[in-house]
Design a protein around this motif. Structure first.
Motif, PDB file in Angstrom:
ATOM      1  N   GLU A 107       0.834  -1.198   0.000  1.00 23.95           N
ATOM      2  CA  GLU A 107       0.000   0.000   0.000  1.00 23.95           C
ATOM      3  C   GLU A 107       0.874   1.254   0.000  1.00 23.95           C
ATOM      4  OE1 GLU A 107      -3.076   2.371  -0.147  1.00 23.95           O
ATOM      5  OE2 GLU A 107      -3.482   0.232   0.064  1.00 23.95           O
ATOM      6  N   ALA A 108       0.417   2.289  -0.718  1.00 31.01           N
ATOM      7  CA  ALA A 108       1.092   3.592  -0.750  1.00 31.01           C
ATOM      8  C   ALA A 108       2.566   3.452  -1.140  1.00 31.01           C
ATOM      9  CB  ALA A 108       0.944   4.307   0.591  1.00 31.01           C
ATOM     10  N   THR A 109       2.797   2.754  -2.257  1.00 32.99           N
ATOM     11  CA  THR A 109       4.157   2.457  -2.709  1.00 32.99           C
ATOM     12  C   THR A 109       4.282   2.745  -4.194  1.00 32.99           C
ATOM     13  OG1 THR A 109       4.472   0.756  -1.027  1.00 32.99           O
ATOM     14  CG2 THR A 109       5.866   0.606  -2.979  1.00 32.99           C
ATOM     15  N   ALA A 110       5.465   3.218  -4.576  1.00 34.26           N
ATOM     16  CA  ALA A 110       5.788   3.427  -5.983  1.00 34.26           C
ATOM     17  C   ALA A 110       6.987   2.569  -6.357  1.00 34.26           C
ATOM     18  CB  ALA A 110       6.088   4.900  -6.256  1.00 34.26           C
TER      19      ALA A 110
ATOM     20  N   VAL B 133       9.748   2.846  -3.356  1.00 32.69           N
ATOM     21  CA  VAL B 133       9.755   3.982  -2.443  1.00 32.69           C
ATOM     22  C   VAL B 133       8.329   4.278  -1.973  1.00 32.69           C
ATOM     23  CG1 VAL B 133      11.807   5.000  -3.491  1.00 32.69           C
ATOM     24  CG2 VAL B 133       9.552   5.629  -4.342  1.00 32.69           C
ATOM     25  N   PRO B 134       8.176   4.941  -0.822  1.00 34.59           N
ATOM     26  CA  PRO B 134       6.840   5.344  -0.385  1.00 34.59           C
ATOM     27  C   PRO B 134       6.233   6.348  -1.357  1.00 34.59           C
ATOM     28  CG  PRO B 134       8.426   5.486   1.419  1.00 34.59           C
ATOM     29  CD  PRO B 134       9.220   5.285   0.165  1.00 34.59           C
ATOM     30  N   PHE B 135       4.915   6.279  -1.513  1.00 35.20           N
ATOM     31  CA  PHE B 135       4.195   7.262  -2.321  1.00 35.20           C
ATOM     32  C   PHE B 135       3.457   8.177  -1.357  1.00 35.20           C
ATOM     33  CE2 PHE B 135       0.514   8.898  -4.601  1.00 35.20           C
ATOM     34  CZ  PHE B 135       1.107   9.380  -5.758  1.00 35.20           C
ATOM     35  N   ARG B 136       3.813   9.472  -1.385  1.00 38.77           N
ATOM     36  CA  ARG B 136       3.285  10.447  -0.441  1.00 38.77           C
ATOM     37  C   ARG B 136       2.709  11.642  -1.202  1.00 38.77           C
ATOM     38  NH1 ARG B 136       8.596   9.470   2.177  1.00 38.77           N
ATOM     39  NH2 ARG B 136       8.284   8.053   3.942  1.00 38.77           N
ATOM     40  N   PRO B 137       1.384  11.712  -1.354  1.00 40.32           N
ATOM     41  CA  PRO B 137       0.786  12.866  -2.040  1.00 40.32           C
ATOM     42  C   PRO B 137       1.175  14.184  -1.369  1.00 40.32           C
ATOM     43  CG  PRO B 137      -0.820  11.114  -1.749  1.00 40.32           C
ATOM     44  CD  PRO B 137       0.386  10.724  -0.949  1.00 40.32           C
ATOM     45  N   GLN B 138       1.361  15.207  -2.200  1.00 39.91           N
ATOM     46  CA  GLN B 138       1.723  16.537  -1.731  1.00 39.91           C
ATOM     47  C   GLN B 138       0.730  17.539  -2.299  1.00 39.91           C
ATOM     48  OE1 GLN B 138       5.806  17.406  -2.970  1.00 39.91           O
ATOM     49  NE2 GLN B 138       6.127  15.203  -3.316  1.00 39.91           N
ATOM     50  N   VAL B 139       0.305  18.476  -1.479  1.00 44.05           N
ATOM     51  CA  VAL B 139      -0.524  19.565  -1.987  1.00 44.05           C
ATOM     52  C   VAL B 139       0.408  20.582  -2.631  1.00 44.05           C
ATOM     53  CG1 VAL B 139      -2.165  21.377  -1.430  1.00 44.05           C
ATOM     54  CG2 VAL B 139      -2.249  19.193  -0.209  1.00 44.05           C
ATOM     55  N   PRO B 140       0.308  20.837  -3.926  1.00 50.57           N
ATOM     56  CA  PRO B 140       1.241  21.746  -4.591  1.00 50.57           C
ATOM     57  C   PRO B 140       1.072  23.177  -4.107  1.00 50.57           C
ATOM     58  CG  PRO B 140      -0.525  21.134  -6.075  1.00 50.57           C
ATOM     59  CD  PRO B 140      -0.716  20.293  -4.836  1.00 50.57           C
ATOM     60  N   GLU B 141       2.109  23.947  -4.311  1.00 46.84           N
ATOM     61  CA  GLU B 141       2.036  25.362  -3.979  1.00 46.84           C
ATOM     62  C   GLU B 141       0.958  26.034  -4.820  1.00 46.84           C
ATOM     63  OE1 GLU B 141       3.711  26.916  -1.637  1.00 46.84           O
ATOM     64  OE2 GLU B 141       4.721  25.048  -1.069  1.00 46.84           O
ATOM     65  N   PRO B 142       0.270  27.051  -4.278  1.00 45.05           N
ATOM     66  CA  PRO B 142      -0.821  27.692  -5.019  1.00 45.05           C
ATOM     67  C   PRO B 142      -0.428  28.163  -6.406  1.00 45.05           C
ATOM     68  CG  PRO B 142      -0.839  28.413  -2.743  1.00 45.05           C
ATOM     69  CD  PRO B 142       0.407  27.589  -2.925  1.00 45.05           C
TER      70      PRO B 142
END
Length: 282
Positions: free
Chosen positions: A256-259, A270-279
């Motif tokens: 789970e949550a892996t790339a 590697v871990p897959f960690r969503p990021q909220v992009p800069e505005p």
């Protein structure tokens, strides 16, 4: 949902994976065992790279994969070192060629199994975030294609995995703004013709299945008399929504949550960690 396969390694004839295994993708179009639907008959697609590199070729159709004689003929004569194949079970968007995977932009191919929950509520916001220079490339109506173009917008060319993490983070944050708690359900495969990435992730941490083939030495030690496995090299990798055979030890579940980053030389997990992009980026 859908099913997909991806291959990376020395060139092989494509039908070896689509048709010649016990439970290949064409069999899965009628008899999927680990998907939401048993039948995936709402179109299919195949994208492949030539041995010389360059942009990929693609064949897509709205006919069920099991009944398309053109696909059978093509797959029996095309040899490729890297290809992605997808069978579709629609989550509500029309059965039309532009909605069939893989999606393509330049040298990139992209396939998706899953759904963006609340897509119709979010669609306008997601579409407006796509780079205007890329916008005209969207020709279908699926959530999958929009996710691909968000990844392109957020830097797929220069930072592939980070771009997908930002695209998913943006979808999740947009979903929360619309009251959608678990916006993303996905396994993804995408490639630039040199590397292959595969991702297993969902917002609720209950993702659809995804497997990668075990390393050559393991497979050959377990099945020394298998003629197909004798041809494997250290570079050979196959990524699948569900195993192509029931042989023990051949398929390893992607956590789970892996790339995965599959490439010449050492692969990466590697871990897959969503990021909220800069505005400004959004």
């Amino acid at each position: 949902m859908c099913r997909w396969n991806a291959y990376f390694g020395d060139p092989i004839v494509i039908d070896e994976l689509l048709y010649q295994t016990d439970h290949g993708l064409i069999d899965q179009s009628l008899h999927a065992r680990q998907g939401v639907e048993t039948t995936n008959g709402d179109g299919f697609g195949l994208g492949w790279y030539g041995a010389a590199g360059g942009e990929p070729a693609r064949y897509r159709s709205v006919t069920p994969a099991w009944s398309d004689q053109n696909l059978r003929d093509l797959a029996a004569h095309i040899e490729s070192p890297l290809f992605l194949a997808h069978i579709r079970a629609t989550t509500g968007t029309p059965v039309q060629q532009t909605n069939c995977h893989p999606f393509k932009h330049g040298r990139w191919l992209f396939v998706h199994n899953g759904v963006l929950n609340g897509f119709h509520a979010m669609r306008r916001d997601l579409m407006l975030a796509v780079d205007p220079e890329l916008y005209d490339g969207i020709t279908g109506s699926t959530d999958s294609e929009v996710l691909f173009y968000l990844a392109l917008t957020f830097g797929l060319e220069r930072d592939p995995l980070g771009a997908v993490e930002r695209a998913v983070g943006f979808v999740e944050s947009t979903g929360r703004a619309h009251g959608v708690e678990h916006a993303v359900q996905m396994t993804l495969g995408f490639s630039d013709g040199e590397r292959l990435w595969a991702v297993r992730y969902s917002s609720e941490h209950r993702s659809r299945t995804l497997y990668v083939s075990a390393d050559r030495a393991t497979v050959q030690a377990l099945h020394p008399d298998n003629a197909r496995f004798k041809r494997l090299t250290d570079e050979t990798r196959v990524v699948v929504s569900e195993p192509l055979s029931d042989l023990p030890g051949v398929w390893v579940a992607v956590p789970e949550a892996t790339a995965l980053v599959i490439q010449r030389g050492q692969d990466e997990q590697v871990p897959f960690r969503p990021q909220v992009p800069e505005p400004a980026a959004a």
